[in-house]
Scaffold this motif. Structure first.
Motif, short mmCIF file in Angstrom:
data_model
loop_
_atom_site.label_atom_id
_atom_site.label_comp_id
_atom_site.label_asym_id
_atom_site.label_seq_id
_atom_site.Cartn_x
_atom_site.Cartn_y
_atom_site.Cartn_z
N GLY A 74 47.79 -3.38 52.23
CA GLY A 74 46.43 -2.64 52.21
C GLY A 74 46.41 -1.68 50.91
O GLY A 74 47.46 -1.44 50.33
N ASP A 75 45.28 -0.91 51.04
CA ASP A 75 45.42 0.07 49.98
C ASP A 75 45.36 1.58 50.49
O ASP A 75 44.53 1.92 51.56
N ILE B 262 48.75 3.36 42.21
CA ILE B 262 48.50 4.62 41.84
C ILE B 262 49.54 4.96 41.10
O ILE B 262 50.84 4.58 41.59
N ALA C 242 62.97 3.86 47.40
CA ALA C 242 62.86 4.12 48.76
C ALA C 242 63.39 5.45 48.98
O ALA C 242 64.41 5.85 48.41
N PHE C 243 62.80 6.14 49.94
CA PHE C 243 63.59 7.44 50.41
C PHE C 243 64.64 7.23 51.33
O PHE C 243 64.82 6.46 52.10
N PRO D 53 51.11 5.27 54.20
CA PRO D 53 50.33 4.31 53.50
C PRO D 53 50.73 3.98 51.97
O PRO D 53 50.11 3.20 51.54
N PHE D 54 51.90 4.43 51.71
CA PHE D 54 52.79 3.83 50.43
C PHE D 54 53.83 3.29 50.90
O PHE D 54 55.09 3.83 50.68
N ASP E 244 51.34 -1.24 52.36
CA ASP E 244 51.54 -1.15 50.82
C ASP E 244 50.72 -2.33 50.06
O ASP E 244 50.19 -3.10 50.85
N ARG E 245 50.21 -2.05 48.89
CA ARG E 245 49.22 -2.91 48.10
C ARG E 245 50.09 -4.17 47.59
O ARG E 245 49.45 -5.11 47.44
N SER E 246 51.32 -4.10 47.39
CA SER E 246 52.23 -5.05 47.07
C SER E 246 52.45 -6.22 48.07
O SER E 246 53.22 -5.79 49.01
#
Ligand SMILES: C[S@@+](CC[C@H](N)C(=O)[O-])C[C@H]1O[C@@H](n2cnc3c(N)ncnc32)[C@H](O)[C@@H]1O
Length: 402
Positions: free
Chosen positions: A10-11, A48, A245-246, A337-338, A359-361
Motif C-alpha cells: 500500500g501507499d 517518496i 533497514a533500521f 507505513p514505510f 510498503d508500496r513495493s
C-alpha cells in the motif's frame, strides 16, 4: 503473548486502515534524493524521496503525516527517523542560494516565512523543517532523539565533522498519551548515585530530579541513543535486497516504551506497567525490615539521605483503571507505513503486539513477509540464538506457529 505481523502492499499516503485504529507508528521514510527503491527489476513507481525539490519532498511527508494522524488513536504516538542532506548541484539543481530561494516557497509550511536558505554545501535542514510543519498540522513535538551511530560511514570531507547521527522525532496528537517509560529505564548514572549529587541540584528542581535519579527502576531514558547498524542477510531465492533497514533496537525501545503490552477489552485502555519496589537493607547483616508496595505509574524512590535501605524495583505486571483485572486484553497495533524489510512489524510481533508493515513495493513486501515469519529472524528479534534448521517435512508446521 499473541503478537502477529501483517504485511500489506500500500501507499503511506493512503493507508488501508480505519480511523483511529493504530496505537503507535514507528517509521523511517525514504530520505530525499538518496536511493532509488525498487520493485523487482524496476524503479518503484510513486516512491517518496525522488521528488524534484526538497519542498515537494516535505509536502509528500506532510501528506503522509496527515494520513497517519487519521489512523492513529488519540492517545497514540508517532516516531519518525529522518536524516538530512547537503545541498549540492547533484541534489536536483540546488547549486546556489538563488535556486534555493526559488524553491523555498515550497519548503516552508503555509503561513510561515523565513530568511533561511541552503546554498551549496549547507545542510538542507529537512528534519527541522519537517518538525515545524508537523506543528502546523496540529501535532505536538514531544522529543527529538539523536540516533548516534557508532559505525557510521567514513566521509571524504576535510572541513566539517563526519555525520554520525540521525534524528528520531516523537510526535503526539495531544498532551496526554500512552507511555510506559518504566519499561525502558536506563541504569542510573554514576553521577546520579554519587553522594553529593542531590545537594548539587537547585532547590526548586530538587524533588523532580530526585524522583528521577533515585527511581529504583533506573533513570529516564536519555535523548541520545547509541545503536549500531545490524546487517540483514536476505535469502537468495527472494531475489531482492534492501539497504535501509533500521536496527531492531530502534523499534524495540519505542514499542516497549510507547505502546501497551495489552489493551483491556473492558475499558479499552492500554494497560500500564505496575512496578513493585522492595526496600532491602543495603549492608549485609543489617536486615531490619522489608516493605513492598505496588506502584501504578509512580516512582519507587527511597531518596532519604543516609538511608540504611537500598530500594530495588521491578515491573511485575500490567494494569488499567478497571478495579478487576480479569478482562482479557487485545494486542496493541504498531504500524510502519514505510515498512521496507518489516523490522517494526517483526519486533512488534515478538513483543506481543500486532505489527503492520506497509510498503508500496511488492518485492519488499515479499521480503518483509519472509522476515516476519522466519524463525531465525524472530529469534534474532528476541535476542535468542538462531534455532537449528528443521527437517524439510516440518517446515510448514514451523511457519504456521511462527
Ligand atoms: C527507509 S526504507 C524503510 C526501511 C524500514 N524501516 C526497515 O527497517 O526495513 C523506506 C521504504 O519506503 C518505501 N516507500 C517509498 N515510497 C513509498 C510510498 N509512497 N508508500 C509506501 N512505501 C513507500 C520504500 O519501498 C522503502 O522500502
Amino acid at each position: 503473548m499473541n503478537g502477529r505481523a501483517m504485511v500489506l502492499r500500500g501507499d503511506a499516503r493512503n493507508l488501508p486502515l480505519p480511523d483511529e485504529s493504530v496505537d503507535l507508528i514507528v517509521t523511517s521514510p525514504p530520505y530525499w534524493a538518496l536511493r532509488d527503491y525498487r520493485d523487482g527489476d524496476a524503479s518503484l513507481d510513486g516512491q517518496i524521496g525522488n521528488e524534484s525539490s526538497p519542498g515537494e519532498y516535505l509536502e509528500s511527508l506532510w501528506e503522509c503525516t496527515r494520513e497517519w494522524m487519521r489512523v492513529l488513536k488519540p492517545e497514540g504516538s508517532i516516531f519518525v527517523v529522518l536524516g538530512d542532506k547537503y545541498s549540492d548541484r547533484a541534489d536536483g539543481g540546488l547549486a546556489s542560494a538563488q535556486s534555493w530561494r526559488e524553491d523555498r516557497a515550497h519548503c516552508l509550511p503555509p503561513g510561515r516565512s523565513s530568511t533561511a536558505m541552503a546554498p551549496r554545501k549547507s545542510r538542507l535542514m529537512l528534519p527541522e523543517r519537517y518538525r515545524i510543519g508537523c506543528l502546523d498540522l496540529g501535532l505536538l513535538v514531544r522529543a527529538v532523539i539523536i540516533w548516534s551511530k557508532p559505525s557510521a560511514m567514513p566521509e571524504s570531507v576535510t572541513d566539517r565533522v563526519r555525520v554520525a547521527h540521525e534524528d528520531i522525532v516523537h510526535l503526539t496528537k495531544r498532551p496526554q498519551y500512552y507511555a510506559a517509560v518504566d519499561e525502558i529505564r536506563e541504569p542510573a548514572s554514576d553521577y546520579s548515585r554519587a553522594p553529593g549529587a542531590r545537594r548539587a541540584t537547585p532547590p526548586g528542581q530538587r524533588r523532580r530530579a530526585m524522583a528521577d535519579t533515585v527511581n529504583p527502576l533506573g533513570a529516564l531514558p536519555g535523548s541520545v541513543w547509541e545503536i549500531a547498524f545490524q546487517p540483514l542477510l536476505v535469502p537468495e531465492h527472494l531475489q531482492t535486497d534492501h539497504f535501509a533497514a533500521f536496527p531492531l533496537e530502534i523499534p524495540r525501545r519505542i514499542i516497549r516504551g510507547w505502546s501497551p503490552s495489552g489493551i483491556c477489552t473492558e475499558c479499552g485502555e492500554g494497560r500500564r506497567p505496575v512496578a513493585v519496589r522492595d526496600r532491602i537493607a543495603d549492608r549485609p547483616g543489617r536486615v531490619q525490615g522489608r516493605a513492598v508496595d505496588a506502584l501504578l505509574g509512580g516512582h519507587g524512590a527511597d531518596g532519604r539521605a543516609g538511608s540504611r535501605f537500598a530500594t530495588v524495583a521491578e515491573v511485575v505486571g500490567y494494569a488499567c483503571a478497571c478495579p478487576d483485572l480479569t478482562a482479557p486484553t487485545r494486542p496493541a497495533v504498531v504500524l510502519d507505513p514505510f515498512g521496507g524489510t518489516g523490522t517494526t512489524a517483526l519486533v512488534a510481533s515478538v513483543l506481543g503486539r500486532r505489527g503492520v508493515s506497509i510498503d508500496r513495493s511488492a518485492g519488499y513486501c515479499r521480503l518483509a513477509q519472509w522476515r516476519t515469519t522466519d524463525p531465525g529472524e524472530r529469534a534474532r528479534a528476541l535476542g535468542l540464538p538462531k534455532p537449528p534448521p528443521v527437517d524439510p517435512g516440518q517446515e510448514r508446521l514451523f511457519e504456521e506457529i511462527a
